[in-house]
Design an enzyme around this catalytic site. Sequence first.
Site, PDB file in Angstrom:
ATOM      1  N   ASP A 148      40.876  47.175  35.448  1.00 21.17           N
ATOM      2  CA  ASP A 148      41.762  46.010  35.449  1.00 21.17           C
ATOM      3  C   ASP A 148      43.155  46.333  36.003  1.00 21.17           C
ATOM      4  O   ASP A 148      43.785  45.477  36.602  1.00 21.17           O
ATOM      5  CB  ASP A 148      41.880  45.479  34.008  1.00 21.17           C
ATOM      6  CG  ASP A 148      42.496  44.099  33.957  1.00 21.17           C
ATOM      7  OD1 ASP A 148      42.060  43.239  34.759  1.00 21.17           O
ATOM      8  OD2 ASP A 148      43.400  43.867  33.135  1.00 21.17           O
ATOM      9  N   HIS A 183      49.386  41.216  43.247  1.00 17.43           N
ATOM     10  CA  HIS A 183      50.709  40.582  43.163  1.00 17.43           C
ATOM     11  C   HIS A 183      51.822  41.603  42.909  1.00 17.43           C
ATOM     12  O   HIS A 183      52.990  41.311  43.151  1.00 17.43           O
ATOM     13  CB  HIS A 183      50.723  39.466  42.121  1.00 17.43           C
ATOM     14  CG  HIS A 183      50.664  39.930  40.707  1.00 17.43           C
ATOM     15  ND1 HIS A 183      49.485  40.200  40.070  1.00 17.43           N
ATOM     16  CD2 HIS A 183      51.636  40.196  39.817  1.00 17.43           C
ATOM     17  CE1 HIS A 183      49.748  40.598  38.842  1.00 17.43           C
ATOM     18  NE2 HIS A 183      51.038  40.613  38.659  1.00 17.43           N
ATOM     19  N   LYS A 203      56.339  41.989  44.483  1.00 15.43           N
ATOM     20  CA  LYS A 203      57.545  42.057  43.655  1.00 15.43           C
ATOM     21  C   LYS A 203      58.730  42.572  44.478  1.00 15.43           C
ATOM     22  O   LYS A 203      58.599  43.498  45.277  1.00 15.43           O
ATOM     23  CB  LYS A 203      57.307  42.988  42.446  1.00 15.43           C
ATOM     24  CG  LYS A 203      56.398  42.346  41.414  1.00 15.43           C
ATOM     25  CD  LYS A 203      56.175  43.275  40.249  1.00 15.43           C
ATOM     26  CE  LYS A 203      55.255  42.657  39.224  1.00 15.43           C
ATOM     27  NZ  LYS A 203      55.863  41.575  38.455  1.00 15.43           N
ATOM     28  N   GLU A 242      52.065  46.809  28.388  1.00 17.04           N
ATOM     29  CA  GLU A 242      52.076  45.396  27.971  1.00 17.04           C
ATOM     30  C   GLU A 242      52.122  45.327  26.452  1.00 17.04           C
ATOM     31  O   GLU A 242      51.550  46.194  25.778  1.00 17.04           O
ATOM     32  CB  GLU A 242      50.792  44.696  28.429  1.00 17.04           C
ATOM     33  CG  GLU A 242      50.583  44.672  29.921  1.00 17.04           C
ATOM     34  CD  GLU A 242      49.245  44.026  30.280  1.00 17.04           C
ATOM     35  OE1 GLU A 242      49.252  42.877  30.714  1.00 17.04           O
ATOM     36  OE2 GLU A 242      48.200  44.677  30.119  1.00 17.04           O
ATOM     37  N   LYS A 256      42.105  39.403  42.580  1.00  9.19           N
ATOM     38  CA  LYS A 256      41.398  40.476  41.884  1.00  9.19           C
ATOM     39  C   LYS A 256      40.528  39.852  40.790  1.00  9.19           C
ATOM     40  O   LYS A 256      40.845  38.736  40.359  1.00  9.19           O
ATOM     41  CB  LYS A 256      42.393  41.469  41.301  1.00  9.19           C
ATOM     42  CG  LYS A 256      43.054  41.014  39.986  1.00  9.19           C
ATOM     43  CD  LYS A 256      43.712  42.161  39.265  1.00  9.19           C
ATOM     44  CE  LYS A 256      43.915  41.809  37.819  1.00  9.19           C
ATOM     45  NZ  LYS A 256      44.669  42.725  37.027  1.00  9.19           N
ATOM     46  N   LYS A 258      47.587  48.078  26.654  1.00  7.06           N
ATOM     47  CA  LYS A 258      47.906  46.819  25.978  1.00  7.06           C
ATOM     48  C   LYS A 258      48.393  47.116  24.573  1.00  7.06           C
ATOM     49  O   LYS A 258      48.141  48.186  24.039  1.00  7.06           O
ATOM     50  CB  LYS A 258      46.651  45.948  25.912  1.00  7.06           C
ATOM     51  CG  LYS A 258      46.199  45.470  27.278  1.00  7.06           C
ATOM     52  CD  LYS A 258      45.169  44.374  27.168  1.00  7.06           C
ATOM     53  CE  LYS A 258      44.863  43.777  28.521  1.00  7.06           C
ATOM     54  NZ  LYS A 258      45.997  43.073  29.137  1.00  7.06           N
ATOM     55  N   ARG A 299      35.405  21.429  40.570  1.00  4.79           N
ATOM     56  CA  ARG A 299      34.271  20.524  40.349  1.00  4.79           C
ATOM     57  C   ARG A 299      34.678  19.253  39.590  1.00  4.79           C
ATOM     58  O   ARG A 299      34.122  18.190  39.829  1.00  4.79           O
ATOM     59  CB  ARG A 299      33.170  21.243  39.551  1.00  4.79           C
ATOM     60  CG  ARG A 299      32.381  22.231  40.380  1.00  4.79           C
ATOM     61  CD  ARG A 299      31.504  23.046  39.480  1.00  4.79           C
ATOM     62  NE  ARG A 299      32.297  23.637  38.405  1.00  4.79           N
ATOM     63  CZ  ARG A 299      31.808  24.360  37.405  1.00  4.79           C
ATOM     64  NH1 ARG A 299      30.515  24.570  37.332  1.00  4.79           N
ATOM     65  NH2 ARG A 299      32.595  24.868  36.478  1.00  4.79           N
ATOM     66  N   HIS A 310      46.635  47.788  40.692  1.00  3.76           N
ATOM     67  CA  HIS A 310      48.100  47.787  40.625  1.00  3.76           C
ATOM     68  C   HIS A 310      48.698  49.202  40.642  1.00  3.76           C
ATOM     69  O   HIS A 310      49.607  49.502  41.416  1.00  3.76           O
ATOM     70  CB  HIS A 310      48.583  47.076  39.367  1.00  3.76           C
ATOM     71  CG  HIS A 310      48.050  45.687  39.216  1.00  3.76           C
ATOM     72  ND1 HIS A 310      47.990  44.801  40.259  1.00  3.76           N
ATOM     73  CD2 HIS A 310      47.554  45.025  38.141  1.00  3.76           C
ATOM     74  CE1 HIS A 310      47.472  43.653  39.835  1.00  3.76           C
ATOM     75  NE2 HIS A 310      47.208  43.768  38.552  1.00  3.76           N
TER      76      HIS A 310
END
Length: 490
Positions: A238, A181, A185, A219, A151, A337, A51, A243
């Site tokens: 998530d 994604h 890989k 992570e 996603k 995480k 936009r 994944h």
Amino acid sequence: MVSRVIPVEPFDLVIFGGTGDLSRRKILPGLFKRFLAGQMPPEARVIGAARSEMPREEFQDLAAEAIREFAEEAIGDGDGDGLAAFLDRIHYISIDARGEKGWNELQDMMSDKSRIEAYYFSVAPSLFGDLAEKLQSYGMADDESRIVVEKPFGRDLESARELNATLARYFDERQIYRIDHYLGKETVQNLMAVRFGNMLFEPLWNSQYVDHIQITVAETVGVGGRGEYYDKSGAMRDMVQNHLMQLLCLIAMEPPARFSPDAVRDEKLKVIRALDPVPPHHIARGQYGEGQNGDDHPDYRTAVGDPRSKTESFIAIRTMVSNWRWAGTPFYLRTGKRMGARSSEITVVFKDTPHSIFGEDAGSHRNVLSIRLQPNEGITLGVTIKEPGPGGMRLVDVPLDMTFADALGPDGGEQVEAYERLIMDVIRGNQTLFMRGDEVEAAWAWTDPIIEGWIKRGDVPKPYESGSTGPTDSDQLLKREGREWRKIAP
Ligand code: NAP
């Protein structure tokens, strides 16, 4: 090793959300690298669309800045000619997915129907339907055009079905590229090459020889600035639904008849449909605590701004694939995480030899095939050998490195990042590494009852220390079956 760049047809790639985070971090830098590799034909154009009002030059500056930040190594020490030539291909249109602004201009730009048209929906999923509808009403949803969607693809089965139905009103399934994604890989594709290109592994790839399989995506980062979004989603939605399930499918699927989009995706779908429902005692959920020892990260609930949040930032699941090949072999999945190290790895742990001729002192030695996605992508096979030197028959496990760096040249072949490969697959019209609509729905059909169970019971995730391997419940999942998680190593 000679790099083989397969040329593609002239194309126009429109990035809706061209000014956004994903475009800046992955899409524009990825395209730049493919340009440098010589894969973008001279006529190809990249058209940013969002936009915000800005002249073309300002968007070119934004792209240059993004490339300097996220693909600096590709620019190299030269005089920047490559970057300038790439920026020449870049255009910008100010457009509103929900209004008429900009659509006539885009229609004019896309009037040459001899070129491949790809539309990347790098915007919030709530805009996917608007974009698809606009593309059709402005004559851009023709038979050969492609759309790429990111996603999250829905937040449950119902919303995923709605989204699929909305897109299906304007585009055929063969035109829809749903990105995960992880499938782009290098090592994930290498996993398929190792499984289906060798005689060695496939005969052993079943519950008779495989004790269990682990899939870990750890992570070190927390929710960062995405707290509000993440808290509505959690690790299950998530990470696991997309994944981790995609990785599980590639490990567990039957050999497809050929490496073609529907042959591969049919086999993946069968795996998802064969997954058992997961009882609560086969799941461990956690929320990370605050940083320690000078690390001033807030704890999960502070980070998301809800002191009573019941959303998990960590999950471990024990599941079974109920078919002839895998009955009896558990699959353990975990992701979280603020863990001790960043590491994504699939581990296939083979069974003990049926009888040890070396006696009890030799201990237990198992072959372990480890497929590492990040960091340091590569595949290793742990084999047992005799420890060199005198002192009798002492056994030791050593890794057989199958990263092939030596065989393929000093740099182990050309490094192509997931987004680079996937965007070029869209242009080539190859859907093998993209999720089909029925796969996504089947994954939600498995995930939904698990999440609904937590809500019905009011389950609260257990706290775990930042920088650890998750809550102790996660270790118990394996311990009570005489197994243990692989170390999460950076
Ligand atoms: P973002 O940074 O918020 O960017 C959103 C983009 O959409 C901006 O360019 C924005 O520009 C544009 N936009 C918003 N409303 C619009 C409208 N009505 N019409 C046209 N353009 C509009 O989001 P993002 O992080 O890049 O994420 C994009 C998509 O990728 C999302 O679906 C996200 O879930 C997914 N994704 C992102 C990541 C990531 O690492 N960022 C990873 C995986 C998936 P204007 O405000 O100027 O319109």
